[in-house]
Motif scaffolding. Structure first.
Motif, short mmCIF file in Angstrom:
data_model
loop_
_atom_site.label_atom_id
_atom_site.label_comp_id
_atom_site.label_asym_id
_atom_site.label_seq_id
_atom_site.Cartn_x
_atom_site.Cartn_y
_atom_site.Cartn_z
N ALA A 240 14.14 18.30 22.13
CA ALA A 240 15.43 18.54 22.79
C ALA A 240 15.11 19.18 24.13
O ALA A 240 14.42 20.20 24.20
CB ALA A 240 16.31 19.46 21.95
N LEU B 97 24.41 19.01 19.45
CA LEU B 97 22.95 18.92 19.44
C LEU B 97 22.34 19.69 18.28
O LEU B 97 21.38 19.25 17.66
CB LEU B 97 22.38 19.40 20.76
N THR C 67 26.49 21.64 22.89
CA THR C 67 25.36 22.32 22.25
C THR C 67 25.52 22.29 20.74
O THR C 67 24.55 22.03 20.02
CB THR C 67 25.24 23.77 22.76
N THR D 226 16.30 20.94 27.61
CA THR D 226 17.38 21.70 28.22
C THR D 226 17.01 22.02 29.66
O THR D 226 15.86 21.87 30.07
CB THR D 226 17.63 23.02 27.46
N ARG E 15 22.73 17.59 15.27
CA ARG E 15 21.77 16.47 15.29
C ARG E 15 20.37 16.96 14.91
O ARG E 15 19.65 16.29 14.17
CB ARG E 15 21.77 15.80 16.65
N ILE E 16 19.98 18.12 15.40
CA ILE E 16 18.68 18.68 15.04
C ILE E 16 18.60 18.93 13.53
O ILE E 16 17.59 18.64 12.89
CB ILE E 16 18.38 19.95 15.86
#
Length: 120
Positions: free
Chosen positions: A57, A38, A35, A59, A41-42
């Motif tokens: 993204a 991620l 997480t 989930t 990356r966001i």
């Protein structure tokens, strides 16, 4: 809740996963920092896209999506604060990414901290 710091062994792979020109699949055991990767990356993507709604993204649960949104917003809020001199390197990198995302936010008038729903 603390989030794991990248280890020296997987730091190059984590950096590669942050490259928005690449697609990647992240597989790792629970608690390994998927997480967090991620979130990073966001932040990288927010510094480059024309609109935050371009970022997708997926989930498995709404709870997980909410956690990711909360952590992105926290990183953006924290970016406006000074970092302690002894902060870990991965925190310095996160701060740089979040500051770049905030600069893009301001340049395009997104107002993500006031309009967090734009993060999906």
């Amino acid at each position: 809740m603390s989030h794991p710091a990248p280890t020296l062994l997987d730091s190059p792979i984590r950096e590669q996963a942050l490259d928005p020109r690449l697609c990647c699949v992240v597989q790792a055991p629970a608690g390994s920092g998927k997480t967090e990767l991620l979130i990073q990356r966001i932040l990288v993507l927010l510094a480059q896209v024309e609109r935050p709604e371009e970022i997708l993204a997926i989930t498995f649960t709404r709870k997980a999506a909410g956690e990711m949104r909360s952590r992105v917003l926290k990183a953006l809020r924290d970016a406006e604060q000074p970092l302690p001199e002894d902060a870990a390197e991965h925190l310095r990198h996160q701060r740089e990414r979040a500051r770049a995302a905030l600069a893009r936010d301001r340049a395009h008038g997104w107002n993500l901290l006031q309009q967090p729903a734009r993060l999906g």
